[in-house]
Design a protein around this motif. Structure first.
Motif, PDB file in Angstrom:
ATOM      1  N   PRO A 135      11.218 -17.424  62.376  1.00 11.88           N
ATOM      2  CA  PRO A 135      12.607 -16.960  62.530  1.00 11.88           C
ATOM      3  C   PRO A 135      13.605 -17.997  62.021  1.00 11.88           C
ATOM      4  CG  PRO A 135      11.338 -16.576  64.535  1.00 11.88           C
ATOM      5  CD  PRO A 135      10.479 -17.418  63.646  1.00 11.88           C
ATOM      6  N   ALA A 136      14.752 -17.498  61.607  1.00 13.52           N
ATOM      7  CA  ALA A 136      15.752 -18.393  61.004  1.00 13.52           C
ATOM      8  C   ALA A 136      16.176 -19.511  61.963  1.00 13.52           C
ATOM      9  CB  ALA A 136      16.969 -17.580  60.566  1.00 13.52           C
ATOM     10  N   HIS A 137      16.267 -19.213  63.269  1.00 14.53           N
ATOM     11  CA  HIS A 137      16.739 -20.236  64.208  1.00 14.53           C
ATOM     12  C   HIS A 137      15.701 -21.324  64.461  1.00 14.53           C
ATOM     13  CE1 HIS A 137      14.489 -17.469  66.837  1.00 14.53           C
ATOM     14  NE2 HIS A 137      14.294 -18.507  67.624  1.00 14.53           N
ATOM     15  N   LEU A 138      14.456 -21.106  64.023  1.00 14.20           N
ATOM     16  CA  LEU A 138      13.426 -22.128  64.184  1.00 14.20           C
ATOM     17  C   LEU A 138      13.214 -22.957  62.923  1.00 14.20           C
ATOM     18  CD1 LEU A 138      10.653 -20.202  66.170  1.00 14.20           C
ATOM     19  CD2 LEU A 138      12.370 -21.792  67.047  1.00 14.20           C
ATOM     20  N   ARG A 139      13.707 -22.479  61.792  1.00 22.31           N
ATOM     21  CA  ARG A 139      13.433 -23.196  60.540  1.00 22.31           C
ATOM     22  C   ARG A 139      14.113 -24.556  60.506  1.00 22.31           C
ATOM     23  NH1 ARG A 139      14.905 -17.932  56.995  1.00 22.31           N
ATOM     24  NH2 ARG A 139      13.220 -16.606  57.809  1.00 22.31           N
ATOM     25  N   ASP A 140      15.264 -24.669  61.170  1.00 21.02           N
ATOM     26  CA  ASP A 140      15.953 -25.963  61.176  1.00 21.02           C
ATOM     27  C   ASP A 140      15.148 -27.030  61.901  1.00 21.02           C
ATOM     28  OD1 ASP A 140      18.027 -24.790  59.804  1.00 21.02           O
ATOM     29  OD2 ASP A 140      19.194 -24.357  61.621  1.00 21.02           O
ATOM     30  N   TRP A 141      14.244 -26.613  62.782  1.00 22.04           N
ATOM     31  CA  TRP A 141      13.436 -27.561  63.534  1.00 22.04           C
ATOM     32  C   TRP A 141      12.123 -27.899  62.816  1.00 22.04           C
ATOM     33  CZ3 TRP A 141      15.508 -29.643  67.895  1.00 22.04           C
ATOM     34  CH2 TRP A 141      16.618 -28.987  68.454  1.00 22.04           C
ATOM     35  N   LEU A 142      11.810 -27.167  61.759  1.00 21.35           N
ATOM     36  CA  LEU A 142      10.564 -27.384  61.036  1.00 21.35           C
ATOM     37  C   LEU A 142      10.800 -28.255  59.816  1.00 21.35           C
ATOM     38  CD1 LEU A 142       9.170 -23.723  61.146  1.00 21.35           C
ATOM     39  CD2 LEU A 142       8.600 -25.634  62.669  1.00 21.35           C
ATOM     40  N   ASP A 143       9.729 -28.856  59.349  1.00 23.72           N
ATOM     41  CA  ASP A 143       9.809 -29.692  58.158  1.00 23.72           C
ATOM     42  C   ASP A 143      10.115 -28.810  56.943  1.00 23.72           C
ATOM     43  OD1 ASP A 143       9.273 -32.352  56.778  1.00 23.72           O
ATOM     44  OD2 ASP A 143       7.863 -31.017  55.747  1.00 23.72           O
ATOM     45  N   GLU A 144      11.196 -29.108  56.241  1.00 22.42           N
ATOM     46  CA  GLU A 144      11.641 -28.264  55.129  1.00 22.42           C
ATOM     47  C   GLU A 144      10.605 -28.196  54.012  1.00 22.42           C
ATOM     48  OE1 GLU A 144      15.372 -27.929  51.960  1.00 22.42           O
ATOM     49  OE2 GLU A 144      15.369 -29.463  53.538  1.00 22.42           O
ATOM     50  N   ALA A 145       9.976 -29.330  53.720  1.00 27.04           N
ATOM     51  CA  ALA A 145       8.973 -29.343  52.657  1.00 27.04           C
ATOM     52  C   ALA A 145       7.771 -28.479  53.031  1.00 27.04           C
ATOM     53  CB  ALA A 145       8.524 -30.773  52.375  1.00 27.04           C
ATOM     54  N   ALA A 146       7.364 -28.523  54.310  1.00 27.43           N
ATOM     55  CA  ALA A 146       6.226 -27.714  54.742  1.00 27.43           C
ATOM     56  C   ALA A 146       6.557 -26.227  54.679  1.00 27.43           C
ATOM     57  CB  ALA A 146       5.816 -28.103  56.163  1.00 27.43           C
ATOM     58  N   VAL A 147       7.786 -25.868  55.100  1.00 26.77           N
ATOM     59  CA  VAL A 147       8.192 -24.457  55.042  1.00 26.77           C
ATOM     60  C   VAL A 147       8.235 -23.973  53.599  1.00 26.77           C
ATOM     61  CG1 VAL A 147      10.076 -22.847  55.522  1.00 26.77           C
ATOM     62  CG2 VAL A 147       9.450 -24.587  57.210  1.00 26.77           C
ATOM     63  N   ARG A 148       8.750 -24.819  52.705  1.00 29.72           N
ATOM     64  CA  ARG A 148       8.813 -24.428  51.291  1.00 29.72           C
ATOM     65  C   ARG A 148       7.409 -24.288  50.707  1.00 29.72           C
ATOM     66  NH1 ARG A 148      12.871 -27.500  47.313  1.00 29.72           N
ATOM     67  NH2 ARG A 148      14.277 -26.463  48.784  1.00 29.72           N
ATOM     68  N   ALA A 149       6.511 -25.193  51.094  1.00 28.31           N
ATOM     69  CA  ALA A 149       5.137 -25.093  50.597  1.00 28.31           C
ATOM     70  C   ALA A 149       4.461 -23.832  51.116  1.00 28.31           C
ATOM     71  CB  ALA A 149       4.339 -26.329  51.007  1.00 28.31           C
ATOM     72  N   ASP A 150       4.684 -23.520  52.399  1.00 29.85           N
ATOM     73  CA  ASP A 150       4.121 -22.284  52.943  1.00 29.85           C
ATOM     74  C   ASP A 150       4.682 -21.065  52.215  1.00 29.85           C
ATOM     75  OD1 ASP A 150       2.527 -23.589  54.753  1.00 29.85           O
ATOM     76  OD2 ASP A 150       3.947 -23.400  56.432  1.00 29.85           O
ATOM     77  N   ARG A 151       5.972 -21.079  51.973  1.00 29.13           N
ATOM     78  CA  ARG A 151       6.597 -19.948  51.278  1.00 29.13           C
ATOM     79  C   ARG A 151       5.992 -19.760  49.894  1.00 29.13           C
ATOM     80  NH1 ARG A 151      10.687 -19.035  47.613  1.00 29.13           N
ATOM     81  NH2 ARG A 151      11.883 -17.088  47.942  1.00 29.13           N
ATOM     82  N   ALA A 152       5.854 -20.840  49.149  1.00 28.38           N
ATOM     83  CA  ALA A 152       5.283 -20.728  47.804  1.00 28.38           C
ATOM     84  C   ALA A 152       3.842 -20.236  47.856  1.00 28.38           C
ATOM     85  CB  ALA A 152       5.362 -22.086  47.102  1.00 28.38           C
ATOM     86  N   ARG A 153       3.050 -20.767  48.795  1.00 27.52           N
ATOM     87  CA  ARG A 153       1.644 -20.379  48.875  1.00 27.52           C
ATOM     88  C   ARG A 153       1.492 -18.918  49.295  1.00 27.52           C
ATOM     89  NH1 ARG A 153       0.436 -23.791  52.180  1.00 27.52           N
ATOM     90  NH2 ARG A 153       0.064 -22.701  54.136  1.00 27.52           N
TER      91      ARG A 153
END
Length: 206
Positions: free
Chosen positions: A12-30
């Protein structure tokens, strides 16, 4: 993650700020890459054609059953019933596979849309647009649809009411229609993917 399992939805959008941005971007790409292959990969095209081949096989049994019934003799009726049962035994599972595939396709589209909206990554987005895969689907589907139309018209055009039975005509026209519809489905899928990619993965306004 199992090969048969779909990727999870994005956080969810309200949790993304608490997650590592690079990891979220890598997950999104994969996950976008995996979902793109599931939606428009060559394997998906071959599975669509495999279902069409099963439908053709089932229709062959039905067409032969029709021709057997037209013999109007006891052996022909028995033979036709056996062939009709075989045709139903092939076509009914093919129908279930079509329904299951359509449901799976809706799930993949929803996940693609959700992950596409979760961020922006020009490199990953360019891979998801996959113009090469779309072109492959387009060319292969047009060729298959054109061949199906040729088979259908080639069966109907020279049909002679005296020498050609209804069963023979329906047999070939049915095969042509299955191939034509399969080509239309592939063509529609390639066009829909490109429209979605242009809309969902467009670069943000500066």
């Amino acid at each position: 993650m199992s090969r048969r399992d779909l990727p999870p939805p994005p956080p969810p959008a309200h949790l993304r700020d608490w997650l590592d941005e690079a990891a979220v971007r890598a997950d999104r790409a994969r996950f976008l890459s995996d979902l793109g292959r599931r939606s428009l990969g060559v394997g998906r095209l071959l599975r669509l054609w495999a279902v069409a081949a099963v439908c053709v096989l089932g229709w062959c049994f039905v067409g032969m059953a029709w021709m057997a019934f037209e013999q109007h003799d006891p052996f022909g009726y028995v033979h036709g019933l056996v062939l009709a049962a075989l045709g139903a035994g092939v076509l009914v599972p093919a129908g279930f596979w079509c329904v299951r595939g359509a449901r799976r396709e809706r799930q993949v589209r929803r996940l693609l849309q959700a992950w596409a909206e979760s961020g922006r990554d020009p490199v990953a987005d360019a891979r998801v647009r996959a113009p090469g895969r779309s072109l492959t689907w387009l060319v292969a589907s047009v060729a298959l649809g054109a061949f199906g139309l040729w088979v259908a018209f080639a069966a109907a055009a020279p049909a002679d009411p005296v020498r050609t039975t209804y069963g023979e005509t329906a047999y070939l026209m049915g095969i042509g229609q299955i191939l034509w519809v399969t080509g239309l489905l592939g063509l529609a899928k390639a066009a829909a993917h490109q429209r979605w990619a242009v809309r969902a993965l467009r670069a943000p306004a500066s």
